[in-house]
Design a protein around this motif. Structure first.
Motif, short mmCIF file in Angstrom:
data_model
loop_
_atom_site.label_atom_id
_atom_site.label_comp_id
_atom_site.label_asym_id
_atom_site.label_seq_id
_atom_site.Cartn_x
_atom_site.Cartn_y
_atom_site.Cartn_z
N ALA A 36 0.83 -1.21 0.00
CA ALA A 36 0.00 0.00 0.00
C ALA A 36 0.86 1.25 0.00
O ALA A 36 0.58 2.22 -0.71
CB ALA A 36 -0.93 -0.01 1.21
N ASN A 37 1.95 1.24 0.79
CA ASN A 37 2.82 2.41 0.85
C ASN A 37 3.67 2.55 -0.41
O ASN A 37 4.01 3.66 -0.82
CB ASN A 37 3.70 2.33 2.10
N LYS A 38 4.03 1.42 -1.04
CA LYS A 38 4.74 1.49 -2.32
C LYS A 38 3.88 2.17 -3.38
O LYS A 38 4.37 2.95 -4.19
CB LYS A 38 5.12 0.08 -2.79
N GLU A 39 2.58 1.87 -3.35
CA GLU A 39 1.66 2.48 -4.31
C GLU A 39 1.57 4.00 -4.10
O GLU A 39 1.59 4.78 -5.05
CB GLU A 39 0.27 1.84 -4.16
N LYS A 40 1.50 4.41 -2.83
CA LYS A 40 1.48 5.85 -2.53
C LYS A 40 2.76 6.52 -3.04
O LYS A 40 2.73 7.62 -3.60
CB LYS A 40 1.36 6.08 -1.02
N LEU A 41 3.90 5.86 -2.80
CA LEU A 41 5.18 6.42 -3.21
C LEU A 41 5.25 6.53 -4.74
O LEU A 41 5.73 7.53 -5.27
CB LEU A 41 6.33 5.56 -2.68
N GLN A 42 4.77 5.51 -5.43
CA GLN A 42 4.80 5.51 -6.89
C GLN A 42 4.02 6.70 -7.44
O GLN A 42 4.43 7.34 -8.43
CB GLN A 42 4.19 4.20 -7.41
N ASP A 43 2.93 7.05 -6.77
CA ASP A 43 2.11 8.18 -7.18
C ASP A 43 2.88 9.50 -7.02
O ASP A 43 2.83 10.37 -7.89
CB ASP A 43 0.82 8.20 -6.35
N ILE A 44 3.58 9.65 -5.88
CA ILE A 44 4.40 10.85 -5.65
C ILE A 44 5.51 10.95 -6.69
O ILE A 44 5.78 12.04 -7.24
CB ILE A 44 5.00 10.84 -4.23
N ILE A 45 6.16 9.81 -7.00
CA ILE A 45 7.25 9.80 -7.98
C ILE A 45 6.74 10.29 -9.34
O ILE A 45 7.41 11.05 -10.04
CB ILE A 45 7.85 8.38 -8.11
N ALA A 46 5.54 9.88 -9.70
CA ALA A 46 4.98 10.25 -10.99
C ALA A 46 4.59 11.73 -11.05
O ALA A 46 4.79 12.40 -12.06
CB ALA A 46 3.77 9.37 -11.30
N LYS A 47 4.03 12.25 -9.95
CA LYS A 47 3.47 13.60 -9.98
C LYS A 47 4.44 14.69 -9.53
O LYS A 47 4.46 15.79 -10.08
CB LYS A 47 2.23 13.66 -9.07
#
Length: 687
Positions: free
Chosen positions: A600-611
């Motif tokens: 779940a936290n990896k998914e949140k991080l991936q979103d920050i990396i993209a945006k």
């Protein structure tokens, strides 16, 4: 029947002594541990977003306070050994106070919450922390005592003859550690078991009283230790009962002036004959002292109804006495509550008042204070305010980053941020599974999925290949820093080894400071550089553990993270001053899969990396005159510095400041550290 802990204590001590003997023998050898300086930090934070001011100049002083990242057992070895090349003398016998607050709960959860724009990520401890902590508690209290015994011995070696140590514990292990400290420091050097009542009440399980206290075991190195006397204020109840208030608001009382044992020679003092506890000359001074507030008195002497001095005749004012001598039960220092102004959001943070008391009692100005489990950095922060020198270390990256920001916030003196320069080298040297670097390289190749070449083709045993892909794989040594020479060698092997290859992959343990700049300058898309997991040597303790890792396929080799800048500019401001502007462009983080995060936290991080990848920068700093050796952090901004902008979750992206002019081009170095503690460096020439 299993041995009890009491039965195992002699074995713990015997094994600890053998370990210490080996450590002390290594200190004088050629393989001694050294500290690597990551930064020379000048606490000069950006307060405007555009810091249009000339930077302070760093004075290269003789002593440098030190913040060190790494296992404290290795840190203390480096401090004991010293390093003539970097000018670090041996610290043996030079530290006046050690305070440590080691973990003392095997079930504690040391997860870190990272607040990012629009979300919060929960990070598990880093791999280094996880393994250190699991080793500490793998066999319960026995493992803990095995961990702490050699560390206590090294702390004793570091202490001066007047030095003291305070070990902060609670009911979990405090009584067992006291037995070990009696062994290490000598029972005769035990000073106090201080009780700190940190909370007023606590709900515990049924059948128990609430646990509201910690204990601090206080020992000296020798009987020559000096303890500065501290005092507590009198309680309101005591003042009301024993003291008299005057119309002016001052309180006074009369003290007995008679010799309680009657051994002093009697004499007549203004009509009262008695065995006084002082000389005629001194009591006469009290008679002639100026004082007009207390009724029925002469000077500082209280008079009876007959106008002569009473037996309780010496007048004392409350505002002239220091208070009650401090005892070993401390009830006046509250713990750090969540909303406290002191809070830096670190779970085990201790109040500054606690360290203020300890440091004032056991040191003097300019003494050296050390904390090898420094956590949120309270020891160094307080030592700095009190004019003491300090050394702090911690194995947790979050702790180090919080401490660094805390010291910058309080505008501390310049300090060194260091680490163990050859941690993997030390881990390899202590490994029982590998005798040669080549043996380890073969294991790493297999875990990466490469087939090793036969020894006759590859005497160093560090080369392999990926089947059916014409990809060469090269494993660097844990005793080396992977840098330009290694990458050039890899390129040459790609072109010439056994007829040539389409691509070469370099797997490294440790990297030179500016590895990202080197890779960018080489600009070779057929060269890939990957990081060997830092915990791999800890995992590879037995053949069965290797086979298990090989079967699971869970070892991940991650790419290096890197920072990019928009064009930096320098323009002349005056005849001897230039204006330098540096702007961040992008930040590329290594794969989230390599981080200690759940899905779940990896998914949140991936979103920050993209945006918004730059939102991952915890702090960035600039050395505008980089000498290619030591990074001097002369400007910095960090998350939480709302003086630079109104956003507590982002750093500013542009820095503009004045610097002394130089002839020719100026070499600048920019360092960024992300919220997980990973460092990236860019070196550029501007002019």
């Amino acid at each position: 029947m299993a041995e009890s802990l009491i039965e195992q204590l002699p074995k713990i001590v015997a094994e600890g002594k053998k370990e210490v003997e080996k450590i002390l023998e290594r200190l004088s050898g050629s393989n001694r541990l050294t500290l690597q300086t990551n930064e020379y930090v000048l606490p000069s934070k950006d307060k405007s977003g555009l810091f249009r001011g000339q930077l302070k100049q760093i004075s290269e002083q003789e002593w440098h306070n030190r913040l060190v990242y790494g296992d404290n057992l290795l840190v203390m070895q480096a401090l004991l050994a010293g390093d003539p090349e970097t000018g670090l003398p041996s610290m043996r016998g030079k530290i006046d106070l050690v305070y440590i607050d080691p973990p003392f709960d095997s079930k504690a959860d040391y997860r870190t919450k990272i607040t990012l724009p629009g979300t919060t990520i929960e990070q598990k401890p880093t791999v280094l922390e996880q393994f250190a902590y699991s080793d500490t508690w793998k066999d319960g209290t026995v493992s803990y005592l095995q961990m702490i015994y050699p560390r206590l011995v090294l702390m004793r070696e570091l202490l001066s003859d007047q030095g003291s140590i305070y070990v902060h514990l609670d009911w979990h292990v405090g009584h067992y550690v006291k037995v070990l400290m009696d062994e290490v420091f000598g029972k005769e050097n035990f000073r106090n078991e201080i009780t700190w009542v940190r909370i007023a009440s606590h709900n515990d399980a049924a059948g128990q009283y609430g646990k509201v206290k910690d204990c601090l075991l206080f020992y000296s190195k020798t009987t020559a230790t000096n303890l500065n006397k501290l005092y507590m204020p009198y309680s309101p109840e005591y003042i009301k009962a024993e003291w008299t208030q005057l119309p002016s608001g001052r309180y006074y009382k009369s003290e007995n002036m008679l010799d309680p044992q009657g051994k002093m020679k009697s004499f007549d003092f203004h009509g009262t004959v008695a065995s006084w506890r002082t000389s005629p000359e001194k009591i006469e001074e009290l008679w002639n002292a100026t004082q007009t507030e207390v009724p029925s008195s002469h000077g500082r002497i209280k008079l009876g109804k007959d106008g002569r001095p009473t037996k309780r005749c010496r007048i004392v004012f409350l505002d002239e006495v220091p208070g009650v001598p401090l005892n070993d039960v401390w009830t006046d220092i509250p713990y750090i509550a969540g909303g406290s102004k002191q809070s830096v959001n670190y779970g085990t943070q201790k109040p500054e008042a606690l360290l203020d008391r300890i440091i004032k009692a056991s040191t003097n100005e300019n003494s050296i204070v050390a904390d090898f489990c420094s956590g949120s950095g309270t020891t160094g922060a307080v030592a700095e305010k009190l004019g003491r020198r300090w050394i702090m270390s911690d194995i947790g990256k979050p702790a180090i980053m919080i401490t660094r920001k805390r010291l910058i916030d309080q505008e501390a003196n310049p300090f060194l941020y260091q680490s163990i320069g050859d941690y993997q080298k030390e881990a390899f040297a202590s490994s029982r599974m590998f005798r040669r670097v080549g043996d380890l390289a073969q294991v790493v190749l297999n875990l990466y999925g490469a087939l090793p070449f036969p020894e006759e083709q590859n005497p160093n045993r560090n080369l392999g290949y990926i089947k059916n892909s014409r990809t060469l794989v090269m494993v660097d040594s844990p005793s080396k820093l992977t840098g330009y020479a290694t990458l050039k060698k890899a390129q040459e092997l790609r072109e010439s080894f056994l007829g040539g290859w389409n691509k070469v992959v370099v797997l490294g343990w440790n990297f030179v400071f500016d590895i990202a700049t080197i890779i960018r300058n080489l600009n070779d898309d057929k060269l890939e550089v990957l990081v060997i997991p830092p915990d791999l040597l800890d995992k590879l303790k037995t053949k069965s553990s290797y086979e298990s890792l090989l079967k699971s396929g869970k070892i991940r080799f991650s790419s290096l993270q890197y920072l990019s800048l928009k064009k930096s500019t320098v323009k002349s401001y005056s005849s001897d001053v230039d204006e330098l502007t540096v702007e961040l462009d992008n930040y590329i983080l290594l794969s989230p899969d390599a981080l200690p995060l759940d899905d779940a936290n990896k998914e949140k991080l991936q979103d920050i990396i993209a945006k918004d990848p730059l939102a991952l920068i915890e702090y960035w700093s600039i050395d505008p005159d980089y000498d290619s050796e030591t990074f001097r952090s002369k400007w910095q901004d960090y998350r939480g510095n709302v003086e630079s902008d109104a956003d507590p979750h982002r750093v500013v992206k542009t820095a503009t400041f004045f610097v002394p002019s130089v002839s020719g081009k100026r070499k600048i170095c920019v360092k960024a550290v992300d919220v997980f503690g990973f460092e990236s460096v860019v070196v550029e020439e501007v002019g």
